[in-house]
Enzyme design. Structure first.
Site, PDB file in Angstrom:
ATOM      1  N   ASP A 194      -9.363  35.670  14.086  1.00 10.32           N
ATOM      2  CA  ASP A 194      -8.157  36.260  14.667  1.00 10.32           C
ATOM      3  C   ASP A 194      -7.023  36.324  13.647  1.00 10.32           C
ATOM      4  O   ASP A 194      -6.051  37.052  13.843  1.00 10.32           O
ATOM      5  CB  ASP A 194      -7.701  35.447  15.883  1.00 10.32           C
ATOM      6  CG  ASP A 194      -7.914  36.184  17.200  1.00 10.32           C
ATOM      7  OD1 ASP A 194      -8.132  37.413  17.165  1.00 10.32           O
ATOM      8  OD2 ASP A 194      -7.843  35.543  18.256  1.00 10.32           O
ATOM      9  N   LYS A 223     -16.384  41.842  23.939  1.00  6.97           N
ATOM     10  CA  LYS A 223     -16.612  41.310  22.587  1.00  6.97           C
ATOM     11  C   LYS A 223     -18.051  40.853  22.409  1.00  6.97           C
ATOM     12  O   LYS A 223     -18.688  41.125  21.384  1.00  6.97           O
ATOM     13  CB  LYS A 223     -15.643  40.155  22.310  1.00  6.97           C
ATOM     14  CG  LYS A 223     -14.204  40.595  22.114  1.00  6.97           C
ATOM     15  CD  LYS A 223     -13.237  39.433  22.160  1.00  6.97           C
ATOM     16  CE  LYS A 223     -11.800  39.925  22.050  1.00  6.97           C
ATOM     17  NZ  LYS A 223     -10.805  38.859  22.259  1.00  6.97           N
ATOM     18  N   GLN A 253      -9.837  32.767  23.144  1.00  7.05           N
ATOM     19  CA  GLN A 253      -9.148  33.815  23.889  1.00  7.05           C
ATOM     20  C   GLN A 253      -7.829  33.295  24.465  1.00  7.05           C
ATOM     21  O   GLN A 253      -7.789  32.262  25.109  1.00  7.05           O
ATOM     22  CB  GLN A 253     -10.052  34.322  25.016  1.00  7.05           C
ATOM     23  CG  GLN A 253      -9.482  35.482  25.794  1.00  7.05           C
ATOM     24  CD  GLN A 253      -9.398  36.760  24.969  1.00  7.05           C
ATOM     25  OE1 GLN A 253     -10.329  37.104  24.238  1.00  7.05           O
ATOM     26  NE2 GLN A 253      -8.287  37.459  25.091  1.00  7.05           N
TER      27      GLN A 253
END
Length: 296
Positions: free
Chosen positions: A121, A54, A98
């Site tokens: 997200d 990422k 994460q």
């Protein structure tokens, strides 16, 4: 019938190209660069790979990348304090924590502490509710990637029968909401669904997100259906580890009209859509037009 392969790797590269173009315009016209903050707690090997990837792609698209790697022993209070700091940081337009998190940390509490406008997200309860009620929201990256691929391959989705196999909060439920917003007739099927194959065979679009290796075979499919295989499962074959999807590729490809492979299908789209969401978050925060072709 031999199905057309929907090349997610190629499509993701084009999405990242659009993101990079939009970032360059923002920098030239407004003198600002969108920023993405990624927080990793602990030493989970798979998470480390994802975070590294990422960060690399964020920089390649010209955005600011902020990485926070915290020890496994980090307390919930310490993580919440970091998120509060990032929420208030004007240089940060997207925040991703994460998952999974260590056992001492309540993941739901952490996710819902993120500013919903920076929740790239799309997991914050506010964004979940807004998506479900048809309001503008941040959309989870994997379902967004699936939708973008379906739009490109099928054109208008209006009136098509769509079956989503799986009811998770991360993929199944938001995928169904996105397909409803495209005026599909949507069925969510799951482990308790009766006559599952019969339900699946009615689908013009089948999205498989059950997390069971190669569960879906050609018998599940209507001839010519478009199949989006979200599953990524590691199995051992001939003494070697292989990645397979939730669909048995060979048998499904002999019936479907189009199918995403594993690997190389949905997977690459997830990070591409994370980058797209970061640009979208910046534009929304500053009342700018949203980037074309990058949102739901």
């Amino acid at each position: 019938m031999t199905a057309q392969i929907i090349d997610g790797k190629n499509f993701a590269a084009r999405i990242r190209g659009r993101v990079a173009d939009h970032v360059a315009r923002l920098r030239d016209e407004r003198g600002v660069t969108p920023g993405l903050a990624v927080v990793l707690v602990g030493d989970d090997p798979a998470s480390q790979v994802y975070v590294r990837s990422k960060g690399k792609m964020t920089k390649e698209c010209g955005m600011e990348s902020f990485e926070y790697r915290l020890p496994e022993t980090t307390s919930e209070a310490e993580l919440l304090a970091l998120i509060a700091k990032l929420n208030a940081d004007g240089a940060v337009h997207g925040i991703l924590v994460q998952l999974p998190l260590p056992a001492q940390i309540d993941a739901e509490l952490v996710i819902n502490s993120i500013d919903p406008s920076k929740d790239v997200d799309g997991f914050h309860v506010s964004n979940v509710g807004r998506l479900a009620t048809g309001q503008r929201s941040m959309v989870p990256c994997t379902p967004l990637g699936c939708l973008l691929m379906l739009r490109e391959h099928c054109g208008s989705l209006s009136g098509l029968n769509a079956v989503v196999l799986g009811r998770s909060n991360i993929v199944g439920k938001p995928m169904a909401q996105l397909l409803l917003s495209e005026s599909c007739t949507v069925t969510i099927a799951h482990s308790r669904t009766r006559d599952l194959q019969d339900v699946a065979r009615r689908a013009d679009i089948l999205v498989a997100a059950v997390g069971r290796p190669e569960m879906v075979t050609g018998d599940y499919l209507k001839a010519g259906a478009t199949v989006i295989d979200v599953g990524i499962n590691r199995v051992e074959r001939d003494g070697k580890n292989r990645l397979v999807g939730d669909c048995h590729f060979e048998s499904c490809a002999s019936v479907a009209g189009a199918i995403t492979p594993v690997p190389g299908g949905v997977g690459p789209m997830t990070i591409a859509c994370l980058l797209a969401n970061t640009v979208t978050a910046y534009c929304r925060a500053h009342d700018l037009p949203e980037p074309e072709g990058l949102t739901a």
